[in-house]
Scaffold this motif. Sequence first.
Motif, short mmCIF file in Angstrom:
data_model
loop_
_atom_site.label_atom_id
_atom_site.label_comp_id
_atom_site.label_asym_id
_atom_site.label_seq_id
_atom_site.Cartn_x
_atom_site.Cartn_y
_atom_site.Cartn_z
N GLY A 165 0.57 -1.18 -0.09
CA GLY A 165 0.07 -0.05 0.06
C GLY A 165 0.65 1.10 -0.07
N ARG A 166 2.33 1.24 0.07
CA ARG A 166 2.75 2.24 -0.10
C ARG A 166 2.96 3.07 -1.42
NH1 ARG A 166 7.78 -0.90 3.16
NH2 ARG A 166 6.53 -2.40 1.88
N VAL A 167 2.50 2.34 -2.22
CA VAL A 167 2.57 2.99 -3.84
C VAL A 167 1.25 4.08 -3.78
CG1 VAL A 167 3.71 1.28 -4.99
CG2 VAL A 167 1.24 0.79 -4.64
N PHE A 168 0.29 3.85 -2.92
CA PHE A 168 -0.93 4.56 -3.13
C PHE A 168 -0.52 6.29 -2.89
CE2 PHE A 168 -3.48 0.84 -0.87
CZ PHE A 168 -3.30 0.40 -1.95
N GLU A 169 -1.30 6.90 -3.77
CA GLU A 169 -0.97 8.19 -3.51
C GLU A 169 -1.16 8.74 -2.08
OE1 GLU A 169 -3.11 10.80 -6.43
OE2 GLU A 169 -2.45 9.57 -8.12
N SER A 170 -2.19 8.35 -1.45
CA SER A 170 -2.54 8.89 -0.10
C SER A 170 -1.23 8.65 0.92
CB SER A 170 -3.79 8.08 0.48
OG SER A 170 -3.61 6.80 0.52
N ALA A 171 -0.42 7.64 0.40
CA ALA A 171 0.79 7.53 1.44
C ALA A 171 1.87 8.18 1.29
CB ALA A 171 1.19 6.13 0.94
N GLY A 172 1.52 9.45 0.49
CA GLY A 172 2.51 10.49 0.24
C GLY A 172 3.78 10.14 -0.61
N PRO A 173 4.78 11.02 -0.47
CA PRO A 173 6.19 10.66 -1.02
C PRO A 173 6.87 9.53 -0.45
CG PRO A 173 6.10 13.03 -0.10
CD PRO A 173 4.87 12.26 0.23
N GLY A 174 7.31 8.47 -1.34
CA GLY A 174 7.83 7.38 -0.61
C GLY A 174 9.56 7.40 -0.56
N ASP A 175 9.90 6.38 0.04
CA ASP A 175 11.57 6.02 -0.16
C ASP A 175 11.65 5.86 -1.80
OD1 ASP A 175 10.51 3.42 -0.42
OD2 ASP A 175 11.30 3.06 1.87
N ARG A 176 12.88 5.12 -1.82
CA ARG A 176 13.60 4.80 -3.01
C ARG A 176 12.82 3.66 -3.56
NH1 ARG A 176 19.26 2.75 -3.17
NH2 ARG A 176 19.65 3.18 -5.65
N ALA A 177 12.86 2.67 -2.56
CA ALA A 177 12.11 1.43 -3.08
C ALA A 177 10.42 1.92 -3.59
CB ALA A 177 12.17 0.39 -2.00
N THR A 178 9.84 2.58 -2.91
CA THR A 178 8.55 3.04 -3.35
C THR A 178 8.39 3.64 -4.27
OG1 THR A 178 8.06 2.92 -0.77
CG2 THR A 178 6.38 3.84 -2.33
N GLU A 179 9.23 4.46 -4.73
CA GLU A 179 9.42 5.55 -5.91
C GLU A 179 9.57 4.45 -7.23
OE1 GLU A 179 7.96 8.04 -6.23
OE2 GLU A 179 7.52 8.31 -4.06
N GLY A 180 10.43 3.52 -6.88
CA GLY A 180 10.96 2.57 -7.94
C GLY A 180 9.41 1.82 -8.38
N VAL A 181 8.73 1.32 -7.27
CA VAL A 181 7.64 0.30 -7.61
C VAL A 181 6.52 1.18 -8.38
CG1 VAL A 181 5.95 -0.99 -6.68
CG2 VAL A 181 8.13 -1.08 -5.66
N ARG A 182 6.50 2.68 -7.68
CA ARG A 182 5.60 3.54 -8.47
C ARG A 182 5.90 3.58 -9.86
NH1 ARG A 182 4.92 8.01 -3.52
NH2 ARG A 182 3.09 7.06 -2.64
N ALA A 183 7.17 4.07 -10.25
CA ALA A 183 7.54 4.34 -11.50
C ALA A 183 7.25 3.21 -12.51
CB ALA A 183 8.97 4.68 -11.53
N ALA A 184 7.69 1.93 -11.93
CA ALA A 184 7.38 0.82 -12.70
C ALA A 184 6.02 0.68 -13.07
CB ALA A 184 8.10 -0.39 -12.00
N GLY A 185 5.16 0.68 -12.07
CA GLY A 185 3.80 0.71 -12.29
C GLY A 185 3.32 1.73 -13.61
#
Length: 211
Positions: A165-185
Motif C-alpha cells: 500500500g505504500r504506492v498509493f497516492e495517499s501514502a505521500g512521497p515514498g522512499d527509493r523502493a516505493t518510488e521505484g515500484v510506483r515508476a515501474a507501475g
Amino acid sequence: MGPMTSAGVEEYLAGLFAERNPILREMEQIAAEREFPIVGPLVGGLLQVLSRTANARRILELGSGFGYSAFWFAGAISDPGEIVLTDVSAENLEEAERFLARGRFPHRFERYRGDALDRLRREGDPWDVIFCDIDKHAYPDAIEPAVERLRPGGLLIFDNMLWSGRVFESAGPGDRATEGVRAAGRKLAAHPALWTTLIPLRDGVSVSVRT
Ligand SMILES: C[S@@+](CC[C@H](N)C(=O)[O-])C[C@H]1O[C@@H](n2cnc3c(N)ncnc32)[C@H](O)[C@@H]1O
C-alpha cells in the motif's frame, strides 16, 4: 510484509490451494524462520498457471533468492526447458541448486551471480517469461531491456507491485523502493509494446504481455 487482500480472502485461498510439493512446504518453513521474502504459495501458483499458459520453455528470473519461485516455474514447464536464476548472493544460488536438484526436474538450470540486470541485458534467444523480484528501486530499469528480449506473446511479471500500500497516492512521497515500484507501475501501464494488468493477489503482481 502483510498481504494486501483481506485476511478472510487469504485464509480462504490458502485453504483451497493447500496441496503442493512437500519441498515447497519445506522452503516456506525456512523462509518463515529466516523472515526471507518469497512469493508464497498463492503467487507461486499464479506463476505456474501463467507460464504454462504461455507455453514457456525459457524463463529468466531476476532475483531468485534460494529458489522458491524458480521451483514453481520448474513445475510448470512440461518438456525439458531452461530456467536462469540470478542473485547477488552465491549462497542463495547454491541453496537453490540443492532444492531444484531434489525436485528432479528435466530442465537446464543456469545460476548467475551478480546484478540480475546485467544478465538480462546479455544477448541470446528471446525469453518466454521474465520474472522480476529484485530490489524495488531497480524495477523501472528492468522494463526496457526485458521488452527487447521477450518473444511476442511472452510475459513480463513483477512481484510486490502494491508494496503493502505504500504506492498509493495517499501514502505521500515514498522512499527509493516505493518510488521505484510506483515508476515501474506507470511505465508498464503506458508502455506501447505491452498489455499490462495488475492482480491484487498478496502484495500485487503485474502481468504484461509483449505485443
Ligand atoms: C524477494 S527475494 C527473491 C525471492 C524469490 N523470487 C522467491 O520468491 O523465492 C529478492 C532476491 O533478489 C536478490 N537481489 C536483489 N537485487 C538484486 C539484483 N539487482 N540482482 C540480483 N539479485 C538481486 C536478493 O539477494 C534476494 O535474494
